[in-house]
Write a protein that holds these residues in place. Structure first.
Motif, PDB file in Angstrom:
ATOM      1  N   VAL A   1     -15.740 -12.980  10.193  1.00  0.00           N
ATOM      2  CA  VAL A   1     -15.914 -13.135  11.627  1.00  0.00           C
ATOM      3  C   VAL A   1     -16.051 -11.747  12.226  1.00  0.00           C
ATOM      4  O   VAL A   1     -15.295 -10.837  11.884  1.00  0.00           O
ATOM      5  CB  VAL A   1     -14.706 -13.871  12.254  1.00  0.00           C
ATOM      6  CG1 VAL A   1     -14.862 -13.969  13.753  1.00  0.00           C
ATOM      7  CG2 VAL A   1     -14.551 -15.231  11.629  1.00  0.00           C
ATOM      8  N   GLU A   2     -17.015 -11.599  13.097  1.00  0.00           N
ATOM      9  CA  GLU A   2     -17.204 -10.304  13.737  1.00  0.00           C
ATOM     10  C   GLU A   2     -16.058 -10.057  14.711  1.00  0.00           C
ATOM     11  O   GLU A   2     -15.817 -10.846  15.622  1.00  0.00           O
ATOM     12  CB  GLU A   2     -18.527 -10.284  14.484  1.00  0.00           C
ATOM     13  CG  GLU A   2     -18.817  -8.969  15.140  1.00  0.00           C
ATOM     14  CD  GLU A   2     -20.122  -8.992  15.899  1.00  0.00           C
ATOM     15  OE1 GLU A   2     -20.216  -8.254  16.881  1.00  0.00           O
ATOM     16  OE2 GLU A   2     -21.022  -9.745  15.526  1.00  0.00           O
ATOM     17  N   VAL A   3     -15.345  -8.979  14.477  1.00  0.00           N
ATOM     18  CA  VAL A   3     -14.215  -8.641  15.334  1.00  0.00           C
ATOM     19  C   VAL A   3     -14.701  -7.666  16.402  1.00  0.00           C
ATOM     20  O   VAL A   3     -15.217  -6.603  16.093  1.00  0.00           O
ATOM     21  CB  VAL A   3     -13.061  -8.028  14.523  1.00  0.00           C
ATOM     22  CG1 VAL A   3     -11.923  -7.640  15.439  1.00  0.00           C
ATOM     23  CG2 VAL A   3     -12.603  -8.990  13.456  1.00  0.00           C
ATOM     24  N   LYS A   4     -14.521  -8.070  17.654  1.00  0.00           N
ATOM     25  CA  LYS A   4     -14.925  -7.206  18.758  1.00  0.00           C
ATOM     26  C   LYS A   4     -13.845  -6.166  19.007  1.00  0.00           C
ATOM     27  O   LYS A   4     -12.657  -6.478  18.945  1.00  0.00           O
ATOM     28  CB  LYS A   4     -15.141  -8.044  20.017  1.00  0.00           C
ATOM     29  CG  LYS A   4     -16.267  -9.044  19.898  1.00  0.00           C
ATOM     30  CD  LYS A   4     -16.393  -9.830  21.168  1.00  0.00           C
ATOM     31  CE  LYS A   4     -15.606 -11.110  20.981  1.00  0.00           C
ATOM     32  NZ  LYS A   4     -15.688 -12.026  22.097  1.00  0.00           N
ATOM     33  N   PRO A   5     -14.229  -4.939  19.288  1.00  0.00           N
ATOM     34  CA  PRO A   5     -13.203  -3.929  19.591  1.00  0.00           C
ATOM     35  C   PRO A   5     -12.539  -4.218  20.935  1.00  0.00           C
ATOM     36  O   PRO A   5     -13.162  -4.739  21.852  1.00  0.00           O
ATOM     37  CB  PRO A   5     -13.983  -2.618  19.629  1.00  0.00           C
ATOM     38  CG  PRO A   5     -15.382  -3.016  19.929  1.00  0.00           C
ATOM     39  CD  PRO A   5     -15.574  -4.393  19.345  1.00  0.00           C
ATOM     40  N   SER A   6     -11.276  -3.888  21.015  1.00  0.00           N
ATOM     41  CA  SER A   6     -10.527  -4.066  22.256  1.00  0.00           C
ATOM     42  C   SER A   6     -10.759  -2.868  23.159  1.00  0.00           C
ATOM     43  O   SER A   6     -10.981  -1.752  22.691  1.00  0.00           O
ATOM     44  CB  SER A   6      -9.040  -4.201  21.941  1.00  0.00           C
ATOM     45  OG  SER A   6      -8.270  -4.143  23.114  1.00  0.00           O
ATOM     46  N   ASN A   7     -10.706  -3.089  24.456  1.00  0.00           N
ATOM     47  CA  ASN A   7     -10.809  -1.974  25.398  1.00  0.00           C
ATOM     48  C   ASN A   7      -9.625  -1.020  25.263  1.00  0.00           C
ATOM     49  O   ASN A   7      -9.716   0.141  25.645  1.00  0.00           O
ATOM     50  CB  ASN A   7     -10.885  -2.489  26.828  1.00  0.00           C
ATOM     51  CG  ASN A   7     -12.215  -3.125  27.135  1.00  0.00           C
ATOM     52  OD1 ASN A   7     -13.220  -2.814  26.504  1.00  0.00           O
ATOM     53  ND2 ASN A   7     -12.231  -4.026  28.095  1.00  0.00           N
ATOM     54  N   LEU A   8      -8.506  -1.517  24.725  1.00  0.00           N
ATOM     55  CA  LEU A   8      -7.333  -0.655  24.548  1.00  0.00           C
ATOM     56  C   LEU A   8      -7.516   0.344  23.414  1.00  0.00           C
ATOM     57  O   LEU A   8      -6.685   1.236  23.235  1.00  0.00           O
ATOM     58  CB  LEU A   8      -6.085  -1.502  24.310  1.00  0.00           C
ATOM     59  CG  LEU A   8      -5.590  -2.294  25.508  1.00  0.00           C
ATOM     60  CD1 LEU A   8      -4.397  -3.163  25.122  1.00  0.00           C
ATOM     61  CD2 LEU A   8      -5.232  -1.389  26.654  1.00  0.00           C
ATOM     62  N   ASP A   9      -8.602   0.209  22.629  1.00  0.00           N
ATOM     63  CA  ASP A   9      -8.893   1.194  21.591  1.00  0.00           C
ATOM     64  C   ASP A   9      -9.400   2.502  22.182  1.00  0.00           C
ATOM     65  O   ASP A   9      -9.325   3.544  21.536  1.00  0.00           O
ATOM     66  CB  ASP A   9      -9.933   0.640  20.610  1.00  0.00           C
ATOM     67  CG  ASP A   9      -9.390  -0.526  19.801  1.00  0.00           C
ATOM     68  OD1 ASP A   9      -8.154  -0.613  19.644  1.00  0.00           O
ATOM     69  OD2 ASP A   9     -10.195  -1.343  19.325  1.00  0.00           O
ATOM     70  N   ASP A  10      -9.932   2.449  23.396  1.00  0.00           N
ATOM     71  CA  ASP A  10     -10.404   3.648  24.089  1.00  0.00           C
ATOM     72  C   ASP A  10      -9.201   4.326  24.748  1.00  0.00           C
ATOM     73  O   ASP A  10      -8.534   3.738  25.597  1.00  0.00           O
ATOM     74  CB  ASP A  10     -11.438   3.254  25.150  1.00  0.00           C
ATOM     75  CG  ASP A  10     -11.926   4.420  25.973  1.00  0.00           C
ATOM     76  OD1 ASP A  10     -11.813   5.566  25.493  1.00  0.00           O
ATOM     77  OD2 ASP A  10     -12.429   4.180  27.084  1.00  0.00           O
TER      78      ASP A  10
END
Length: 107
Positions: free
Chosen positions: A8-17
Motif C-alpha cells: 500500500v502506498e504510504v503517504k508522508p505525514s505533514n509532521l515529517d516536515d
C-alpha cells in the motif's frame, strides 16, 4: 478465503516536515496553555461553590477535589488537543489501514 497482503502506498505525514511540525506543536502548546488557564478558572469556581455550601469539610477534601478536577480537565484537554493535532496536520490520512483494505477485498 485468505486475505492477500499487498503493498500500500504510504503517504508522508505533514509532521515529517520539521517546520510544519514546529508550527503544529507550537499551536498545541498554545492550546494547552489556554486550557490550563480555563482549568484554573474552573477550579476556582468549583472550590468557591464547595466553600459556599457552608458545610465544614476537612482540608483533605478540598485538596483531593482540586487535584481531581485539575488533572481530569488537563487530561481531557490534552487528549482532545492531540486529536485535533493529528487530524489537522493530515497525520490521520498518512496511516496504512490494512484492515480497511482487507474489508474492501472481501466485498
Amino acid at each position: 478465503m485468505r486475505a492477500q497482503w499487498r503493498a500500500v502506498e504510504v503517504k508522508p505525514s505533514n509532521l515529517d516536515d520539521p517546520a510544519y511540525a514546529a508550527h503544529a506543536w507550537g499551536r498545541y502548546r498554545r492550546l494547552m496553555g489556554f486550557m490550563a488557564a480555563v482549568t484554573v478558572l474552573a477550579l476556582i469556581g468549583v472550590m468557591t461553590a464547595i466553600y459556599m455550601t457552608g458545610s465544614e469539610l476537612p482540608i483533605h477534601f478540598y485538596i483531593a477535589t482540586g487535584l481531581g478536577v485539575f488533572f481530569a480537565m488537563l487530561l481531557a484537554s490534552a487528549l482532545m488537543g492531540l486529536v485535533f493535532l493529528s487530524s489537522g496536520t493530515g497525520h490521520d490520512e498518512a496511516i496504512d489501514d490494512r484492515i480497511h483494505h482487507e474489508l474492501d477485498d472481501i466485498d
